[in-house]
Design an enzyme around this catalytic site. Structure first.
Site: not given
Length: 548
Positions: A81, A488, A40, A164
């Site tokens: 993500t 990001h 990640d 996650k």
């Protein structure tokens, strides 16, 4: 007589041997296991920025034994993500696969939608419904993991693991044997009833070890003497965030164990979150017997602590460097485990990232590189302008994913045309010095926005789930919530240029600087396994990697 029997027996055995050889040759050759490692927020340059300090058996093993692709980009915006993991495993883009952001706004109800929340699912392994009520129901396309299950009549196993939820659920697809994520309220890994009614015994045993407590017990100090971290800024830099109860962003983090007891998500921001995830990956191999038979399995792993540390401290921090140096050691141990458990030449690995990350604003300012904060007060200011123009308050329902969402109900109730409100908003937004482009999502194709930005906007806009206006900020402009650390989301190389390395069974050795896209990963794996491409795939197999 004996001689005749011997000759007959030999002939019979010869036929059996020939038939066995024919049957062997008729089998589709595949690796026993495919391991997807998505690191990640890993910028491509981290491979070489910290190269001199990596061991020979982690990142360097991937580079020296595998095939490294040095010019791979994300071909859509926003670069976040959920989209990254989905696009890697579907070979598709948000316009098609349906995952329009980590979350988005429902255009009809105006409510926020989280990408994997599913209120029809019950948590498994926890009583926390917010943590456990998740599924891949919002994912429209199949994944390479789905296609493996279909190709093998569901004999090939698929497991997804991550801290996650979204980074476990979306790569594992619709039909896996399990997807597991970390519960901050308990310190355990959990799942939902989409997958099973109860945790498997091996997972219960894993949770019972209380590995998080053990990993943080001695705090967090640098792996090497701190004066050797020459690739990073001074330890106490003003643009770094604070971890737990720490008063300064400096090593050692001696209170980590106590901070973890107070708030278990603190482990996410440390290298020990990655260690924990790879330990779970090993437990998955053992518990599900992955790679033990002739039918290929897939293990989808997200290493998320690199993202949490990046958000907290920024790319130029000693903390982020240390996270990567420790991840390098963890990868070396994990590859060694796979060598012994599955077989050195019997598995295939690919390593990539879901997105990169920008340099911190404070860091750039110190080095006289143009930067700043994008969109400060944008939603409020624009709503004020719209109220003055159209006499209706809060016409903008949200600004999310660098997109503007209008309140459809308010427009309808006040008999306002979307085009009129949108065109006025765009003209006002273009006055903002931090905005490079503002464009109606319906008029991107006819705009004067240059490539590759135009195509990335088109790929990223989902007709049913994305906003009404797409915003493109100037380079190195970060959202105001990132006053420390980084974030990001944008098209620029610091967010879109990602690593991609394949290693192991069926993979050539070498490297390439030819341009490829994130969406080429899934069809490459599909070609390797000789299975159907995912349903929404737009990518192409990287033949350099496969040697054919």
């Amino acid at each position: 007589m004996f001689k005749k029997i011997t000759i007959a027996a030999a002939s019979f055995l010869s036929v059996i041997t020939i038939n066995a050889q024919k049957n062997k040759n008729s089998q589709v050759e595949r690796p026993k296991l495919v391991v997807g490692l998505v690191v990640d927020q890993m910028r491509w340059d981290y491979l070489y920025r910290f190269y001199s300090k990596y061991s020979n058996d982690g990142f360097k093993r991937l580079i020296s034994k595998g095939f490294a692709l040095n010019n791979v980009h994300i071909n859509y915006v926003p670069t976040v993500t959920a989209l990254g993991h989905t696009s890697i495993y579907t070979g598709s883009v948000p316009a098609i696969h349906g995952i329009a952001g980590n979350d988005w706004n429902d255009k009809e109800t105006g409510k926020n939608v989280y990408c994997t929340t599913d209120e029809n699912m019950q948590p498994v392994g926890t009583s926390n419904t917010k943590v456990g009520s998740h599924s891949p129901k919002n994912l429209w396309s199949t994944t390479i993991t789905d296609e493996l299950r279909l190709a093998t009549n569901f004999q090939g196993k698929v497991i997804g693991v991550s801290l996650k939820d979204r980074a476990s659920i979306l790569p594992a697809g619709h039909t896996p044997n399990g997807a597991y994520w970390f519960d901050d309220s308990s310190g355990d890994f959990v799942t939902s009833t989409w997958y099973m009614k109860d945790l498997p015994e091996w997972m219960k045993d894993f949770n019972a070890q209380n590995l998080p407590d053990k990993l943080v017990a001695n705090g967090w100090n640098t792996l090497l003497p701190i004066n050797q971290y020459t690739e990073s800024s001074p330890d106490n830099s003003s643009w770094e965030g604070l971890l737990g109860s720490a008063k300064t962003p400096t090593f050692p983090y001696s209170n980590l164990a106590a901070d973890y007891l107070t708030k278990k998500d603190n482990i996410r921001y440390t290298p020990f979150g990655n260690t924990l995830t790879l330990k779970l990956a090993e437990a998955s191999v053992e518990g599900e017997k992955l790679g033990e038979d002739s039918v290929t399995d897939i293990l989808a792993i997200n290493l998320a602590s690199t993202d949490y540390a990046g958000h907290k401290f920024g790319p130029n921090s000693i903390e982020v460097e240390d996270v990567y140096l420790r991840l390098d050691q963890d990868l070396a141990r994990f590859f060694s485990y796979l060598d012994s458990k599955v077989g050195k030449d019997q598995y295939t690995v690919f390593l990539s990232a879901d997105h990169g990350g920008a340099h911190s604003v404070g860091f750039l300012q110190e080095h006289k590189i143009t930067t700043g904060f994008f969109g400060e007060g944008m939603e409020k200011n624009m709503n004020d302008e719209l109220k003055a123009k159209f006499g209706v308050d809060k016409l903008i329902n949200a600004v999310d994913n660098y997109q503007v969402y209008f309140d459809r109900k308010l427009l309808k109730d006040n008999k306002l045309e979307l085009n009129d409100v949108r065109d006025f908003t765009i003209k006002e937004l273009e006055k903002d010095p931090t905005v490079l482009y503002a464009v109606s999502v319906e008029k991107v194709q006819e705009s004067t926005i240059p490539e590759p930005i135009k195509q990335r906007i088109i790929n990223g806009i989902n007709r049913q789930r994305s906003g009404d206006i797409q915003l493109i900020s100037h380079d190195s402009m970060l959202p105001p919530y990132s006053r420390t650390g980084t974030t990001h989301s944008v098209w620029n190389s610091y967010d879109s240029h990602i690593p991609l390395i394949f290693m192991g069974w069926g993979i050539q050795h070498g490297e390439s600087n030819k341009p490829y896209n994130m969406t080429d990963i899934a069809p490459t794996v599909s070609a390797l396994l000789k299975i159907q491409f995912p349903s929404g795939n737009i990518g192409n197999p990287i033949t350099e990697v496969l040697g054919k």
